[in-house]
Each structure stands twice: as C-alpha cells, then as structure tokens.
Write a protein that holds these residues in place. Structure first.
Motif, short mmCIF file in Angstrom:
data_model
loop_
_atom_site.label_atom_id
_atom_site.label_comp_id
_atom_site.label_asym_id
_atom_site.label_seq_id
_atom_site.Cartn_x
_atom_site.Cartn_y
_atom_site.Cartn_z
N VAL A 4 0.84 -1.20 0.00
CA VAL A 4 0.00 0.00 0.00
C VAL A 4 0.87 1.25 0.00
CG1 VAL A 4 -1.89 -1.16 1.19
CG2 VAL A 4 -0.16 0.06 2.52
N GLU A 5 0.27 2.35 -0.40
CA GLU A 5 0.94 3.65 -0.35
C GLU A 5 -0.08 4.70 0.05
OE1 GLU A 5 3.60 6.64 -3.18
OE2 GLU A 5 3.46 4.51 -3.64
N LYS A 6 0.40 5.72 0.74
CA LYS A 6 -0.49 6.78 1.18
C LYS A 6 -0.77 7.77 0.06
CE LYS A 6 0.61 6.81 6.12
NZ LYS A 6 1.13 7.64 7.25
N VAL A 7 -1.99 8.29 0.06
CA VAL A 7 -2.35 9.36 -0.86
C VAL A 7 -1.62 10.63 -0.43
CG1 VAL A 7 -4.24 10.77 -1.75
CG2 VAL A 7 -4.61 8.34 -1.28
N SER A 8 -1.02 11.33 -1.41
CA SER A 8 -0.31 12.57 -1.11
C SER A 8 -0.96 13.74 -1.84
CB SER A 8 1.17 12.45 -1.50
OG SER A 8 1.29 12.18 -2.89
N GLU A 9 -0.38 14.90 -1.70
CA GLU A 9 -0.87 16.09 -2.39
C GLU A 9 0.29 16.76 -3.12
OE1 GLU A 9 -4.56 17.57 0.45
OE2 GLU A 9 -2.57 18.48 0.70
N LYS B 10 -8.92 11.05 0.63
CA LYS B 10 -8.22 12.24 1.13
C LYS B 10 -6.76 11.92 1.38
CE LYS B 10 -9.70 11.39 5.92
NZ LYS B 10 -10.32 10.08 5.63
N LYS B 11 -5.99 12.96 1.68
CA LYS B 11 -4.57 12.80 1.94
C LYS B 11 -4.34 11.81 3.09
CE LYS B 11 -0.39 15.35 3.18
NZ LYS B 11 0.18 16.64 3.66
N ASP B 12 -3.29 11.00 2.94
CA ASP B 12 -2.84 9.99 3.92
C ASP B 12 -3.70 8.74 3.96
OD1 ASP B 12 -0.64 11.51 4.68
OD2 ASP B 12 -1.76 12.56 6.24
#
Length: 366
Positions: free
Chosen positions: A44-49, A340-342
């Motif tokens: 998995v990877e976190k959503v970033s901005e 959303k982020k993270d």
C-alpha cells in the motif's frame, strides 16, 4: 447360518467406520463454515498532495523518425538482392546490385586509355624538360621549344580528360550497387532478381529504429506546451516519456489543430503505425491529490483506487484523472470526501482484489 453371520458382521463394520464422521459433524458449531476466508497479499501507499498539470488525451500514431525509399541511380537488370524485409542494415550496406557487365568493359577500356595517356604525358614532359634546357642554352630554336610545350600541354589535357572519363565510368559502375543510406531496418523489398529497374526506381525501403509520435493538438493547449518539454505517450503495450520535437507553426484553418512531433527514442519492439495516446498539458498547474499511476485500476469501465479500511478490507473509490506528475496521477474522488490525503490505497495486488476483500499488507510506502 454362516451367511447370515457374515452379513451382520459387515453391517456392524460399516457402522463403526462412520461413527467418527458423525461425531465430528456434531462437534462443528452450527452456522460456521470450515473453509478459510481468502486473504490477498498487497503493498500500500499513502495518498499525497502536490502540483500537477491538467492534461488532455490526444490520439495519434507512431512513425519512424527517419526513413528512405532507396532508388537506383542508373537503369539496369537486377543481378542480386541482398536483403529481405525485417533485416538489420548498416550505412553503406548493399541492398541490391544491377548488371554492370557493359560498364565493367567500359571501365577496363577507360583504364587502358588512361594508362596510355599517362605514358604519353610522361614522355611529353621528359621531351619538354630536355628541350627547355636546350633552348636555355640556345641549342634549339624557339619554334621547336614552343612545339615541345604544346605537345606537353596537349598530353596533359588528354590525360586529364581520360582520367575524368574513367572516374565517371567507375562512379556509374559503383552506382549499380544500391546501398543503404541509413542504419536501421529494411521495411520493404521492391525488386526481385531478373527485373528491370529504371533510373529512379525504388529498390527497397529502409528506416531507423528510432520513433516519434505525431499528434494534432488544439490551439487551446498551445500556451501550455513547447519544444523540449517532456510528455507521456502511451501505446497498448508500453508507456514512454517523450520529448516534444516541434509544434507546427501553421495549423489547419478548418480544425484549428497543429501537428506536434514527439520523440519516443529507440525501441525495437515499437512499430510504425501503432496507435498512441499523448497526455498533453491543457492548463496551468493545480493543487490536487496524488496517487501512484499503478494504483489506478479500472472496474466496469470506471477508473478508481482501492482504499484500505481499518479492518484491512478494501473499498473501490472511483476517481477522475486530472493530470499526471511523473509517476503519479493527479486525481479527485467522484464522491466528495471519499478519498483524502494519507489514506492508504492498494498498489501491488490491486488487480487481484475487489470490494470487501480481506487483505494482508506486506509493505507500506510513504
């Protein structure tokens, strides 16, 4: 009596064999399945901005960066063909040869004439040098000296003319061997042995193994793209980071489209005519959510990502692709607030999961 006892013994034996299975079935709690739930291993990877360009998908085709229809410079009958379609060739490598038997005879004759002219020139030069010395000693007349000079000048002219004719014939003979002007691959073979080829007739087609994409961009994106800029180009099999070579200064007045050439580099697996999609910047940079490109999948013709919940199950979140930033896609969730982020999203293994599937995270990125 013996037969009856045997039958009774057989019945008792069968009952004894089934007792363990009956006991096991009674011990199994009702409503609970004995089979285990499938668990999919994922990363998995976190959503970033971040900032990214909105992009427009523009279709086009791949072309050879350089190609040539190699023509014969002289007419003649095809004597040999050295290549077939698909063969690799080097610069100067023979593609075919024409019958040069008549030219070979002419070249031999010219060589003999040149040799004789050179011999005459050498003799005339010796005579001139001798007569010049005698003239300076006042041993011969001026007329004889002038005649000697004239003979030498004429012999020199004859030699130059003969040598020039020989070189011309040799050049014509060399042209009977048609050679590749490029390093690349043969894309067409246009002649066979025994055929007659006119001067200017195409013998073979060759092309380099470097490619470019050609797309027609609308005038609305012209402010956001320029020569030298990197853009993403996709085929059905591969993705390329291309560089814009040129944007035609003259557009089509009817469509307001401008031919744009994008360098794709060298790739032996690419073919001319392949369908391509170029992701062309269509606006100024905007702030958005960023997810890895490989995290985006398609389900029922809808693009989205698989978001990981607290109970380590996944949920498909439809997204809209806004643009691209390197290896990341700029996205917005179709349902506001659903991404959303993270938030953790599935990267490797996303093609093996569906809504509600239990996962086990093997590694986390970001």
């Amino acid at each position: 009596m013996g037969l009856f006892m045997k039958k009774c013994f057989l019945v008792i034996l069968i009952i004894l064999l089934f007792i363990p299975f009956l006991v096991s079935a009674q011990k199994q709690p009702s409503g609970i399945s004995s089979s285990k739930e499938r668990v999919v291993l994922v990363t998995v990877e976190k959503v970033s901005e971040g900032m990214s360009f909105p992009t427009m998908m523009i279709t086009g085709s791949a072309y050879f960066s350089e190609s040539s229809e190699v023509a014969a410079e002289s007419a003649g009958k095809v004597l040999k063909v050295y290549v077939n379609e698909g063969d690799a060739v080097e610069i100067g490598q023979p593609l075919a040869s024409l019958d040069d038997s008549l030219l070979s005879y002419s070249v031999s004759s010219a060589e003999a004439s040149t040799k004789q002219a050179k011999s005459n020139l050498d003799k005339a030069l010796r005579d001139f040098n001798r007569n010049k010395a005698l003239y300076n000693q006042h041993s011969i007349s001026q007329q004889k000296y002038q005649d000697s000079l004239t003979d030498y000048t004429n012999a020199q002219s004859m030699y130059i003319s003969s040598l020039s004719q020989q070189k011309q014939l040799e050049t014509q003979k060399d042209k009977m061997v048609i050679k590749s002007p490029l390093k690349g691959v043969v894309i067409s073979k246009n002649v066979e042995v025994g055929e007659w080829v006119n001067s200017g007739g195409v013998v073979a087609g060759v092309a380099t193994l470097t490619y470019e994409a050609k797309v027609y961009i609308p005038e609305t994106v012209l402010p956001y793209i320029k020569a030298g800029q990197s853009v993403t180009v996709k085929t059905s099999r591969k993705e390329y980071t291309g560089k814009v070579l040129s944007i035609n200064s003259k557009g089509d007045p009817a469509t307001r489209l401008f031919l744009t050439r994008i360098d794709l580099g060298q790739d032996p697996d690419l073919k001319e005519g392949v369908f391509v999609i170029a992701l062309i910047p269509s606006g100024s940079k905007i702030h958005s959510l960023l997810v890895p490109r490989d995290a985006v999948v398609e389900r029922n013709s809808v693009k989205g990502v698989f978001k990981v919940s607290e109970d380590e199950r996944v949920r498909f979140i439809p997204v809209k692709i806004i643009g691209y930033n390197g290896g990341y896609a700029a996205v917005s969730s179709v349902t506001e607030g659903s991404l959303k982020k993270d938030d953790q999203i599935v990267l490797d293994g996303n093609n093996a999961v569906n809504n509600g599937v239990k996962i086990k995270i093997t590694s986390k990125i970001g």
